[in-house]
Design a protein around this motif. Structure first.
Motif, PDB file in Angstrom:
ATOM      1  N   LEU A 222     -33.271 -29.044  -7.991  1.00 51.28           N
ATOM      2  CA  LEU A 222     -32.051 -28.512  -8.603  1.00 51.28           C
ATOM      3  C   LEU A 222     -31.629 -29.274  -9.846  1.00 51.28           C
ATOM      4  CD1 LEU A 222     -29.866 -27.514  -5.526  1.00 51.28           C
ATOM      5  CD2 LEU A 222     -31.191 -26.061  -7.046  1.00 51.28           C
ATOM      6  N   SER A 223     -32.162 -30.480 -10.036  1.00 47.03           N
ATOM      7  CA  SER A 223     -31.821 -31.232 -11.249  1.00 47.03           C
ATOM      8  C   SER A 223     -32.217 -30.462 -12.507  1.00 47.03           C
ATOM      9  CB  SER A 223     -32.504 -32.604 -11.236  1.00 47.03           C
ATOM     10  OG  SER A 223     -33.922 -32.465 -11.281  1.00 47.03           O
ATOM     11  N   GLU A 228     -27.533 -24.799 -16.135  1.00 48.59           N
ATOM     12  CA  GLU A 228     -27.398 -23.348 -16.004  1.00 48.59           C
ATOM     13  C   GLU A 228     -26.340 -22.991 -14.967  1.00 48.59           C
ATOM     14  OE1 GLU A 228     -27.789 -19.513 -16.926  1.00 48.59           O
ATOM     15  OE2 GLU A 228     -28.785 -21.182 -17.966  1.00 48.59           O
ATOM     16  N   ILE A 229     -26.261 -23.761 -13.892  1.00 46.31           N
ATOM     17  CA  ILE A 229     -25.236 -23.528 -12.872  1.00 46.31           C
ATOM     18  C   ILE A 229     -23.850 -23.693 -13.482  1.00 46.31           C
ATOM     19  CG2 ILE A 229     -24.246 -24.419 -10.716  1.00 46.31           C
ATOM     20  CD1 ILE A 229     -27.122 -25.216  -9.895  1.00 46.31           C
ATOM     21  N   ILE A 234     -20.208 -21.515 -11.778  1.00 47.58           N
ATOM     22  CA  ILE A 234     -20.228 -21.550 -10.312  1.00 47.58           C
ATOM     23  C   ILE A 234     -20.623 -22.944  -9.862  1.00 47.58           C
ATOM     24  CG2 ILE A 234     -20.731 -19.092 -10.032  1.00 47.58           C
ATOM     25  CD1 ILE A 234     -23.663 -19.788  -9.655  1.00 47.58           C
ATOM     26  N   THR A 235     -20.409 -23.218  -8.597  1.00 47.72           N
ATOM     27  CA  THR A 235     -20.795 -24.514  -8.039  1.00 47.72           C
ATOM     28  C   THR A 235     -22.195 -24.431  -7.437  1.00 47.72           C
ATOM     29  OG1 THR A 235     -19.927 -24.031  -5.832  1.00 47.72           O
ATOM     30  CG2 THR A 235     -18.381 -24.963  -7.451  1.00 47.72           C
ATOM     31  N   VAL A 236     -22.759 -25.586  -7.126  1.00 49.22           N
ATOM     32  CA  VAL A 236     -24.060 -25.623  -6.457  1.00 49.22           C
ATOM     33  C   VAL A 236     -23.962 -24.905  -5.116  1.00 49.22           C
ATOM     34  CG1 VAL A 236     -25.803 -27.117  -5.407  1.00 49.22           C
ATOM     35  CG2 VAL A 236     -24.764 -27.753  -7.597  1.00 49.22           C
ATOM     36  N   GLN A 237     -22.846 -25.117  -4.413  1.00 51.92           N
ATOM     37  CA  GLN A 237     -22.637 -24.477  -3.120  1.00 51.92           C
ATOM     38  C   GLN A 237     -22.645 -22.955  -3.249  1.00 51.92           C
ATOM     39  OE1 GLN A 237     -22.585 -26.022  -0.252  1.00 51.92           O
ATOM     40  NE2 GLN A 237     -21.098 -25.172   1.184  1.00 51.92           N
ATOM     41  N   GLN A 238     -21.962 -22.448  -4.253  1.00 47.46           N
ATOM     42  CA  GLN A 238     -21.903 -20.993  -4.468  1.00 47.46           C
ATOM     43  C   GLN A 238     -23.265 -20.451  -4.893  1.00 47.46           C
ATOM     44  OE1 GLN A 238     -18.715 -21.072  -7.338  1.00 47.46           O
ATOM     45  NE2 GLN A 238     -17.154 -20.524  -5.818  1.00 47.46           N
ATOM     46  N   MET A 239     -23.948 -21.183  -5.761  1.00 46.92           N
ATOM     47  CA  MET A 239     -25.272 -20.734  -6.197  1.00 46.92           C
ATOM     48  C   MET A 239     -26.233 -20.653  -5.020  1.00 46.92           C
ATOM     49  SD  MET A 239     -28.594 -21.729  -6.864  1.00 46.92           S
ATOM     50  CE  MET A 239     -28.515 -23.520  -6.993  1.00 46.92           C
ATOM     51  N   GLN A 323     -33.876 -19.186  -8.903  1.00 46.60           N
ATOM     52  CA  GLN A 323     -34.067 -18.660 -10.265  1.00 46.60           C
ATOM     53  C   GLN A 323     -33.531 -17.241 -10.387  1.00 46.60           C
ATOM     54  OE1 GLN A 323     -38.295 -19.152 -10.758  1.00 46.60           O
ATOM     55  NE2 GLN A 323     -38.114 -21.260 -11.497  1.00 46.60           N
ATOM     56  N   ALA A 324     -33.675 -16.452  -9.325  1.00 48.01           N
ATOM     57  CA  ALA A 324     -33.160 -15.081  -9.357  1.00 48.01           C
ATOM     58  C   ALA A 324     -31.648 -15.069  -9.524  1.00 48.01           C
ATOM     59  CB  ALA A 324     -33.547 -14.345  -8.072  1.00 48.01           C
ATOM     60  N   VAL A 325     -30.965 -15.995  -8.892  1.00 42.95           N
ATOM     61  CA  VAL A 325     -29.503 -16.077  -8.995  1.00 42.95           C
ATOM     62  C   VAL A 325     -29.081 -16.593 -10.369  1.00 42.95           C
ATOM     63  CG1 VAL A 325     -27.483 -17.315  -8.104  1.00 42.95           C
ATOM     64  CG2 VAL A 325     -29.135 -16.299  -6.523  1.00 42.95           C
ATOM     65  N   LEU A 326     -29.849 -17.506 -10.919  1.00 43.50           N
ATOM     66  CA  LEU A 326     -29.489 -18.084 -12.211  1.00 43.50           C
ATOM     67  C   LEU A 326     -29.954 -17.221 -13.388  1.00 43.50           C
ATOM     68  CD1 LEU A 326     -30.201 -21.854 -11.479  1.00 43.50           C
ATOM     69  CD2 LEU A 326     -28.000 -20.672 -11.555  1.00 43.50           C
ATOM     70  N   TYR A 327     -30.967 -16.407 -13.172  1.00 44.55           N
ATOM     71  CA  TYR A 327     -31.492 -15.533 -14.232  1.00 44.55           C
ATOM     72  C   TYR A 327     -31.662 -14.117 -13.681  1.00 44.55           C
ATOM     73  CZ  TYR A 327     -32.676 -20.259 -15.725  1.00 44.55           C
ATOM     74  OH  TYR A 327     -32.614 -21.599 -16.037  1.00 44.55           O
TER      75      TYR A 327
END
Length: 364
Positions: A222-223, A228-229, A234-239, A323-327
């Motif tokens: 995740l680093s 992008e998060i 959004i937070t890491v938890q939400q992502m 990656q799908a959630v971030l892109y």
């Protein structure tokens, strides 16, 4: 008969009686000693033989670092590789066998003590690994650990529920775990943060070290995505929550990107995510189809009854789902349904369109 003579005869009788008693005791002692010696000899001879000459099925046995011959014998007896830990210990001393190496070994009940000793001295270890599949929940990870490692599920769950352990990980990885620490009503703080991968076990290592490896892997992966998060607001938890839903809702990368966008579209208009995955997690069971009653279960994880992201992730998502959630793939859909036979996912903009798809690809 004079009194002195009578006394003499009484003493003679007593002496004869005492000698008989002593003789009997000596005889009993000799018999017991003989029986004990024979029993011990049989025990010693039997203990040197393989436990089961007909059983060549190997068992994975862990020899912890720094184990004595006595401790190794106890491990081997517990794992049903030898007959007696006592015999193993003294046999190795009598034959000057030492220098046994720690590690994981494939050993079988048909092996002789000499064969076992040679294996342990040569260090013919096997690499013990643990595979955590993508989309596994903490409960499933615990089961996998019990089935494939020396640790029990209870050992694992004790670490998962140990607040001191979580706080130590939070201190080490604040960017990863701060939003998890801030979340409320979570079943487990670390749900979603034990990255799916293959892990190598260390001989004699503790279960908390294995869990720490999984958190470390999540931090490493995740680093690459923290910027992008943050950009997405959004937070890491939400992502990870969205990624864990996307992981189970879609099997292909294209579908996952579309599904992730559907979730974003719903969140933008304060529409419940209504994912079956959330209900199954709330119910803590597996079902092919949900009932209306199921979707009404009283749980903060039920995203039919509650808006927003809920408490947190539902499983450990893959990097592809992250990656799908971030892109995500841009679309204007609010509904999706998968054909349970083909796995093809169909999307809809309106509830009427969605209901028609459900009737066609699910109900039929």
């Amino acid at each position: 008969m004079p009194t002195s003579e009578r006394k003499k005869k009484v003493r003679q009788k007593e002496n004869v009686f005492v000698r008989r008693i002593v003789a009997i005791l000596i005889l009993v002692f000799v018999v017991v000693l003989l029986i004990g010696g024979i029993s011990f000899w049989n025990f010693w001879q039997s203990g040197q033989k393989p436990l089961d000459t007909a059983n060549s099925t190997t068992e994975l046995v862990e020899i912890p670092l720094g184990s004595s011959n006595k401790q190794i014998g106890a491990v081997l007896e517990e794992n049903k590789i030898i007959k007696s830990a006592v015999v193993f210990n003294y046999y190795m001393k009598l034959h000057n066998q030492s220098g046994f190496q720690a590690g994981f070994y494939d050993l079988a009940p048909n092996m002789t003590l000499d064969q076992i000793a040679s294996t342990l001295k040569a260090g013919d270890t096997v690499q013990q690994t643990l595979l955590i599949p993508e989309g596994y929940t903490i409960d499933q990870i615990g089961t996998a650990i019990e089935e494939n490692t020396p640790y029990t599920k209870q050992d694992f769950m004790e670490v998962i529920n140990d607040e001191a352990f979580f706080q130590a990980q939070l201190k080490k990885f604040p960017e990863l775990l701060q939003s998890a620490a801030d979340a409320t009503d979570t079943r487990y703080h670390l749900e979603g943060y034990l990255f799916p991968a293959t892990y190598t076990l260390t001989p004699g290592g503790e279960i908390d070290g294995l869990v720490a490896q999984m958190v470390q892997k999540s931090a490493d992966v995740l680093s690459n995505y923290y910027d992008e998060i943050a950009t997405r607001g959004i937070t890491v938890q939400q992502m990870l929550t969205l990624a864990s839903l996307t992981e189970k809702e879609g099997s292909k990368d294209e579908d996952r990107r579309n599904i992730a966008q559907v979730f974003y579209n719903r969140l933008a208009i304060d529409m419940p995510l209504q994912s079956d995955i959330s209900v199954l997690y709330a119910l803590d069971e597996h079902k092919e189809l949900l009932t209306i009653e199921d979707t009404q279960v009283d749980s903060p994880y039920n995203l039919y009854a509650n808006r927003g992201y809920g408490p947190g992730p539902f499983n450990s998502p893959s990097e592809a789902s992250i990656q799908a959630v971030l892109y995500p793939q841009a679309n204007d859909y609010y509904y999706f349904v998968a054909d349970i036979t083909t796995g093809i996912v169909y999307y809809a903009r309106t509830l009427d369109e969605h209901n028609q798809l459900v009737a066609q690809y699910v109900n039929n």
